[in-house]
Design an enzyme around this catalytic site. Structure first.
Site, PDB file in Angstrom:
ATOM      1  N   THR A   1       0.783  -1.059  -0.248  1.00 23.14           N
ATOM      2  CA  THR A   1      -0.082   0.038   0.019  1.00 23.14           C
ATOM      3  C   THR A   1       0.707   1.349   0.045  1.00 23.14           C
ATOM      4  O   THR A   1       0.591   2.201  -0.661  1.00 23.14           O
ATOM      5  CB  THR A   1      -1.002  -0.062   1.142  1.00 23.14           C
ATOM      6  OG1 THR A   1      -1.800  -1.136   0.982  1.00 23.14           O
ATOM      7  CG2 THR A   1      -1.484   1.278   1.224  1.00 23.14           C
TER       8      THR A   1
ATOM      9  N   THR B   1       1.242  -4.891   4.186  1.00 22.92           N
ATOM     10  CA  THR B   1       1.051  -5.322   5.363  1.00 22.92           C
ATOM     11  C   THR B   1       0.304  -6.547   5.607  1.00 22.92           C
ATOM     12  O   THR B   1       0.367  -7.120   6.652  1.00 22.92           O
ATOM     13  CB  THR B   1       0.241  -4.177   6.406  1.00 22.92           C
ATOM     14  OG1 THR B   1      -1.208  -4.110   5.645  1.00 22.92           O
ATOM     15  CG2 THR B   1       0.959  -2.854   6.256  1.00 22.92           C
ATOM     16  N   ASP B   2      -0.508  -6.982   4.822  1.00 26.50           N
ATOM     17  CA  ASP B   2      -1.257  -8.334   4.976  1.00 26.50           C
ATOM     18  C   ASP B   2      -0.411  -9.478   5.232  1.00 26.50           C
ATOM     19  O   ASP B   2      -1.099 -10.589   5.864  1.00 26.50           O
ATOM     20  CB  ASP B   2      -2.281  -8.299   3.671  1.00 26.50           C
ATOM     21  CG  ASP B   2      -3.639  -7.455   3.778  1.00 26.50           C
ATOM     22  OD1 ASP B   2      -3.972  -7.371   4.747  1.00 26.50           O
ATOM     23  OD2 ASP B   2      -3.770  -6.892   2.719  1.00 26.50           O
TER      24      ASP B   2
END
Length: 161
Positions: free
Chosen positions: A11, A82-83
């Site tokens: 992101t 981040t996932d």
């Protein structure tokens, strides 16, 4: 001291595409971020790929591992979505113990005004210079050991596990 910066997307590097309303990749923002932050740290950047971490394959993670192992510097920063950041950190933590590696990203893209990207970059830069050898995640004003962290998806933050 030179810090290797491996760029993988996430992101942090996405931009808003007005025609479709989607967040997409165009190019990395990391050099701009370092300049805006007035960072005086010697860094050497390399874009490995620009992907959402949910789209990362085992081959992508193997490339990150190989680049970390082959790096001549023992201080490495990695941008990451981040996932699946924790998954990659665990792989690196099991394989590498003679370097300081810090993964970081953002919940909001750098290109959006309220982004946490610059703050997380600052935390990561500080951590990679001061922490002992190991693998860490720098997010939300904290630095976590790779094996003691998880993403709380309900709150959108990283927490100790």
């Amino acid at each position: 001291m030179t810090i290797k910066l491996l760029i993988t997307g996430g992101t942090i590097d996405k931009v808003y595409k007005e025609l479709t309303g989607q967040l997409v990749f165009k190019q990395t923002h990391l050099v701009d971020m370092l300049n805006q932050s007035r960072s005086m740290v010697d860094t050497l950047s390399e874009v490995l790929f620009l992907k959402d971490s949910l789209d990362m394959s085992d081959a992508n993670r193997a490339l990150i591992l190989q680049k970390c192992q082959a790096s001549e510097t023992n201080r490495i920063l990695i941008t990451h979505g981040t996932d699946t950041m924790v998954k990659t950190a665990k792989l690196l933590g099991k394989e590498i113990n003679n370097k300081t590696i810090v993964l970081f990203g953002a919940m909001m893209p750098y290109s959006i005004k309220s982004s946490d990207a610059l703050f997380n970059l600052g935390m990561a830069l500080s951590a990679v210079q001061t922490k002992k050898c190991g693998v860490y995640i720098a997010m939300n004003g904290q630095v976590f050991d790779f094996d003691k962290v998880e993403k709380n998806k309900g709150q959108g933050i990283f927490i100790s596990s």
